[in-house]
Design an enzyme around this catalytic site. Structure first.
Site, PDB file in Angstrom:
ATOM      1  N   SER A  97      82.821  64.853  21.292  1.00 15.62           N
ATOM      2  CA  SER A  97      83.435  63.584  20.916  1.00 15.62           C
ATOM      3  C   SER A  97      84.960  63.678  20.991  1.00 15.62           C
ATOM      4  O   SER A  97      85.505  63.982  22.050  1.00 15.62           O
ATOM      5  CB  SER A  97      82.954  63.171  19.516  1.00 15.62           C
ATOM      6  OG  SER A  97      83.364  61.861  19.214  1.00 15.62           O
ATOM      7  N   ASP A 214      73.934  56.098  23.228  1.00 16.37           N
ATOM      8  CA  ASP A 214      75.183  56.295  22.488  1.00 16.37           C
ATOM      9  C   ASP A 214      75.863  54.951  22.211  1.00 16.37           C
ATOM     10  O   ASP A 214      76.205  54.228  23.146  1.00 16.37           O
ATOM     11  CB  ASP A 214      76.116  57.199  23.297  1.00 16.37           C
ATOM     12  CG  ASP A 214      77.311  57.710  22.513  1.00 16.37           C
ATOM     13  OD1 ASP A 214      77.694  57.063  21.520  1.00 16.37           O
ATOM     14  OD2 ASP A 214      77.863  58.756  22.902  1.00 16.37           O
ATOM     15  N   HIS A 242      75.115  59.440  20.070  1.00 15.09           N
ATOM     16  CA  HIS A 242      76.362  60.197  20.220  1.00 15.09           C
ATOM     17  C   HIS A 242      76.149  61.677  19.866  1.00 15.09           C
ATOM     18  O   HIS A 242      76.688  62.558  20.527  1.00 15.09           O
ATOM     19  CB  HIS A 242      77.435  59.572  19.329  1.00 15.09           C
ATOM     20  CG  HIS A 242      78.831  59.975  19.660  1.00 15.09           C
ATOM     21  ND1 HIS A 242      79.403  59.758  20.898  1.00 15.09           N
ATOM     22  CD2 HIS A 242      79.791  60.585  18.910  1.00 15.09           C
ATOM     23  CE1 HIS A 242      80.646  60.214  20.900  1.00 15.09           C
ATOM     24  NE2 HIS A 242      80.901  60.726  19.711  1.00 15.09           N
TER      25      HIS A 242
END
Length: 263
Positions: A97, A214, A242
């Site tokens: 991320s 996601d 995610h």
């Protein structure tokens, strides 16, 4: 645990449980989550004889949480200090991320010193963009008034697959372990970052992982990364959100270890 002092005096907590292992895999967390977010990758790395090196980003876990610079550029400098202190070379750099965005900034700003392969896990490299900006703004608003709720909501939208309440509470507690100050300053900076220009500075074999479900990071953004990074490979986890490193733990680990083991 080793404390590494960075260029601005901040100390970063680093975990190096198998310094004699090889090859080295340096793991960069996302969203100020501490190193424990990679628990189920570190266990397998150790079982296979690798040297996993993980750390708590500034503002998270046991790392410094002072007023200061929480930009991706500063966090890339933090990685460089870890690399130099532990004398790491020919290592695999992994970022999840926002940690993936920091890894990309390291490839640009620090010339990718020591990196032989790059692994991007739902890397948030394309700020500013709609869904990501909206999520960051919502989390920032909650962080000012109800940080426990912010951590709870963050955990709920990380994953697509149903997980036990115990697992969700665990991830929420990891997020809550970040300092209030670090959380606020990190989220404020998050809305200003744009890492698209870092992509051209990646010149090592790269694995790009995306979750098909996601809600943070549309697949179009990871596909853009794939187009912009030469010698990259795109992996789609069809049933993941995610948090693809846990949503499909076994399929993800299989693809991840296959890539990093390739000569």
């Amino acid at each position: 645990m080793l404390m590494v002092r960075c260029s601005d005096g901040a100390e970063i907590a680093v975990y190096d449980p198998n310094p004699g292992g090889s090859p080295t895999v340096l793991l960069v967390p996302g969203f100020l989550l501490p190193h424990q977010m990679y628990e189920y990758q570190v266990q397998e790395l150790l079982r296979r004889g690798y040297r996993p090196v993980a750390f708590d980003p500034r503002g998270g876990g046991f790392s410094a949480a002072e007023v200061g610079d929480y930009s991706y550029s500063q966090m890339a400098k933090d990685i460089l200090h870890i690399v130099n202190t532990l004398r790491l070379h020919q290592f695999v750099l992994v970022g999840f991320s926002t940690g993936g965005a920091v890894a990309l900034r390291y490839m640009n700003q620090c010339g990718g010193q020591g990196v032989k392969k790059l692994v991007l896990l739902a890397a948030a490299s394309n700020f500013p963009s709609g869904a990501l900006m909206e999520t960051a703004a919502r989390l920032q608003q909650l962080a000012r008034a109800d940080r426990p709720q912010m951590c709870w909501e963050l955990t709920r939208i990380l994953f697509k697959q149903p997980h036990s309440e115990a697992v969700l509470e665990w991830f929420s507690s990891l997020a809550l372990a970040a300092s209030p100050l670090g959380t606020s300053q990190f989220l404020e900076n998050l809305c200003k970052e744009d890492c698209r220009w870092d992509l051209a500075h990646v010149h090592v074999p790269t694995a790009i992982f995306q979750g098909a479900e996601d809600v943070f990071l549309p697949c179009g953004l990871t596909e853009y990364q794939h187009r912009e990074i030469g010698n990259s490979r795109l992996y789609t986890m069809e049933h993941s959100g995610h948090g693809l490193f846990y949503d499909e733990l076994e399929p993800f680990n299989a693809a991840f270890f296959s890539f990093i083991a390739e000569e």
